[in-house]
Design a protein around this motif. Sequence first.
Motif, PDB file in Angstrom:
ATOM      1  N   SER A 674     -11.960   3.679   5.992  1.00 58.59           N
ATOM      2  CA  SER A 674     -11.126   2.992   4.993  1.00 58.59           C
ATOM      3  C   SER A 674      -9.795   2.559   5.597  1.00 58.59           C
ATOM      4  N   ASP A 678      -9.908  -1.294   5.552  1.00 61.45           N
ATOM      5  CA  ASP A 678      -9.205  -1.713   4.338  1.00 61.45           C
ATOM      6  C   ASP A 678      -7.711  -1.436   4.377  1.00 61.45           C
ATOM      7  N   ASP A 680      -6.273   1.490   4.211  1.00 61.26           N
ATOM      8  CA  ASP A 680      -5.934   2.582   3.292  1.00 61.26           C
ATOM      9  C   ASP A 680      -5.152   3.662   4.041  1.00 61.26           C
ATOM     10  N   SER A 682      -3.271   6.000   2.434  1.00 65.61           N
ATOM     11  CA  SER A 682      -2.853   6.982   1.431  1.00 65.61           C
ATOM     12  C   SER A 682      -2.917   8.413   1.949  1.00 65.61           C
ATOM     13  N   SER A 691       1.633  -2.473   3.131  1.00 69.64           N
ATOM     14  CA  SER A 691       0.446  -2.360   2.277  1.00 69.64           C
ATOM     15  C   SER A 691      -0.769  -3.040   2.875  1.00 69.64           C
TER      16      SER A 691
END
Length: 1027
Positions: A674, A678, A680, A682, A691
């Motif tokens: 991820s 993508d 990600d 987090s 982002s």
Amino acid sequence: MAEESPVLVSLVEEFVSGLQDSKAKDTAAGLKNGEFTVLQLVEALGPSLTSTQPQTRARGVKLLSEVLQECYEDLTQKEVEVLLSFYENRLKDHYVTTPPVLQGLRTLTHCPTLPPGATVSILKSLFQDVHVQSLLLADRACVYKMLINVMDTREAELKGLGADFVFGFVQSMDGERDPRNLLLAFQIAKRIIHRGYSLGKFAEELFEVTSCYFPIDFTPPPNDPHGITREELIQELREVLTGTPKFAEFLLPLIIEKLDSDVQSAKLDSLQTLAACVAWYEHKDLAGFLEGLWASLRREVFQTSSERIESAGLAALTAITSCLSRSVLSSDSEDALSIFLEMVLNDCKHHLCEPDLKLVWPTAKLLQAACSASNRASHIIVAAVMPSLIEQYNSKNQCSHRRTLLEVMQRFVQSVKSSESSENEELVLSAVCPSLCSVTFAALSETNGSLQVTAMSVLISLARQAGLLSNSQIELAVDHLARLVLSDEDDTISLAVISCAGGLAELHPTVFITNMIPRIKKVIFSESIQQDGDSAQHTQPAVRQRCLSVLAAVSIKPSVAQESTPVLLEVLGAAHSGELGFSSEEAVLACSSLKTIAERVEDTEDSGRCFHDVIVPRLLSLALQAALKGEISSAHHSPLTQEAVLSTMVGVISTACSRLQPTLAGQTAVRFVSLFLDGDVSFLPGNSFPSQIKLLANHGDSWRQSQMVCLLMGCVCSLPRTAAVPQMERLLSELEEMSCTCSHVMSYTSAAKCFAGLLNKIPAGDFLDSRLQKTMTRILSELNSADSSVRMQAFTLMIWVAKALLLRYHPTCAALTDKLFSLLDDADLGPVAADGFSLLMSDSADVLSRACHADVRIMYRQRFFSENSAKLVQGFNAAPQEKKPNYLKALSNIVNKLPKQVQVTELPALLSLLLEALTYPDQGVQLSTLSCLEPVIADPPPALIQQLEALVVRLLPLTSAPNMNVKIASLRCIHALSRFPEHEVLPFRARVLRALARPLDDKKRLVRREAVQARGEWFLLGSPGGR
């Protein structure tokens, strides 16, 4: 009387009178087919068996025995009884009939219908009517095998004979000389002893008839077809002699006598037999022989020139002490162990106090051997010896003497035998522990390096004695180790400190968590050293490096690793931010320490979660911060963007992921995929990232981000094959795109390796086939386009995909291999393609290895060689002259990676190519070819001897080559040539000696050394006293 069959009468007549041995098989076939019965055969043999000629009777009995050997399973009990009566009666006949009678009796003992009591009857007749040792070798063997068979099948009946069976066997064996029969006789004797046969009054006779062969003195003849070895005879006889305490009164004097022998093998056999026998004895069996045994053992250890005999003597002393320790004490009995150890101490203890310590080591070895036998022995010897050694140490001034005494004390600590029976029992070393710790800590404070190293060995030995050291003593030991880490720059001491700290931390992790790790952390991040002048600046990197190594060494327990790994991560964070002047070398060492922890820490759920939740996310976060920071600012370039640091970081992630439990492995795969697909972020700590991050996109000049794909490779390619990697199709497409379009070498290489690592683990099926088809189409398209700007990228992807498929025996590998062969003729990629064969055949550390759970089949290198060597030769023969070096380099790279046994077998067929490879100027080709030839020259096949002149002509110029490694390898090959048959190499002697004169003056010592050895061997060729 049954009517005799004409066929049967004819067969008997032809066998007995016509001496046609083949008729026995024909007779047996007729018996099996039901043409006649056994009793009819006996009747037909009547004239032969009643003949006045012994030879005729013997032929008749032989026919019957040979027929029975083929048909004994079908005999009825009545037939067996008749035949037994016949054979037992025939044992009284002329001696020429005895061998076939024995053969028949042996066959009957295998009959399933042998009646009860028959075995006893056979043996009584055998022992009464046959003098076994007057028989030929094969006939004696027949008797022994018959005895072994009935002992295995009719044991209860034989035991009913009592000691008569033992007496009969003793008579049968007495005087046996053939090793084959001795092996059988020893097996019978071993069964008698170990299976509880009654020896009665014949124990001494059985011992005498077997012990006359002790010690075994037998050397098998060259090319012995029977395969009887000296070791087999020794082992069988030892199991006989040591099998019962009833032999003790005979065996122990014999061993003492044999220990006076000058024959080394006899001494060794005697000592090993002594150690084996006392394991079965009680203390009363040894009582009368202890003084003689001790005198012999002491002499062998003090005066021996053989390490094997010394070791056997010490093992025997340990066995004797252990036997005496098993004695049960009572109020009216003597303590056999105390009496024996008092004798040992009286003879040894004074040697420990001699001023020159000349006999201290043999003395210490004897005492330590006795000490290690039991807890009681340890108490007695430690109480008598250790105070004296400590006093000696405190009175000595010379460091060498003190080191010797400290080493002796350390060996005593190691040899102490702890009690396993009572938790409340006083520890052996508890009385001397304070003094011993005082001596050890004092030695750690000395300036002598060897004394400090020895003291650390004592310290770790004390720590391994469970419950011995108090918390305060452990804390003081850790204080000393921390001081040495921070102050001593000697490499030997540093290695010893790291080893000792690792051992202590495994036993006492709490002290390291509360004491050493905080101190090390404080020093690593201290700024004071930067302010202390130039000399301190020189020592700070060395201190930091030692601290980082210690952190890795102590982190075996998960509890310690949870405290040490944050320190290492903090070092990487400081190196990234440019604080405290951490260098890239220190960042690499911090990553190496994390990798060591990942390899060595106990594999528990806590340790796996620590890497999953803390370490790996923190490494990813730091690497990503460094990549993004490098794109924005040029003021400070983070060392975490350097290839050396990232490669080491890959090792940390790879090792950690390969050991994850299935649940954590799946979660890790999801996180990494991820992040890279993508963006990600987090799960990353310190989440202040943009982002939109696309790490697998082609960023043009943004190589700092693209090269992070190596971290993805370290994770997803190291997970167990059971862990599912999400979004596999998309991930493979992105990796393929990066590997074919990115211009940064590390980035496209890592993407290709990651692609190959994933491909290797995908199960066979439609998905794999379609993915391979797409990838191959793209690769071939780029490679076939001469003006393509990404041919090198496409080649890199091809070679790694080929390796991934080769390891798992995938059929598509053949097409990629053929393409690789065709590229050897390519003007741009030819040399790189030749090097690609080395990659195919080599082990890879970070991907496509068994440690990474890759699908690696056995013997893939041999399979690749057998399938492609002919193609390589054909390509070489067809290639233009300027392309031939590529083929030779490829061949050398393939052969060099084969196992040595395969090289020796396969190289003769490729010899002409390898010889030609030596003429090419490429140093890589030369060195690889020489390393292939060296093992073959050491054991030359006939084809190589025929090419001797060509080999010498090509090797001699290489002894003056510009490259040192080429010179050394060629000199070793020439050295090996001197071992060829003398008449073959002697004509080249003068030429070789002249050529070797030049490397004798080479500026490199290693070259000169090889030249001296080679020239010395060639100089001795053909001279008197030479080889």
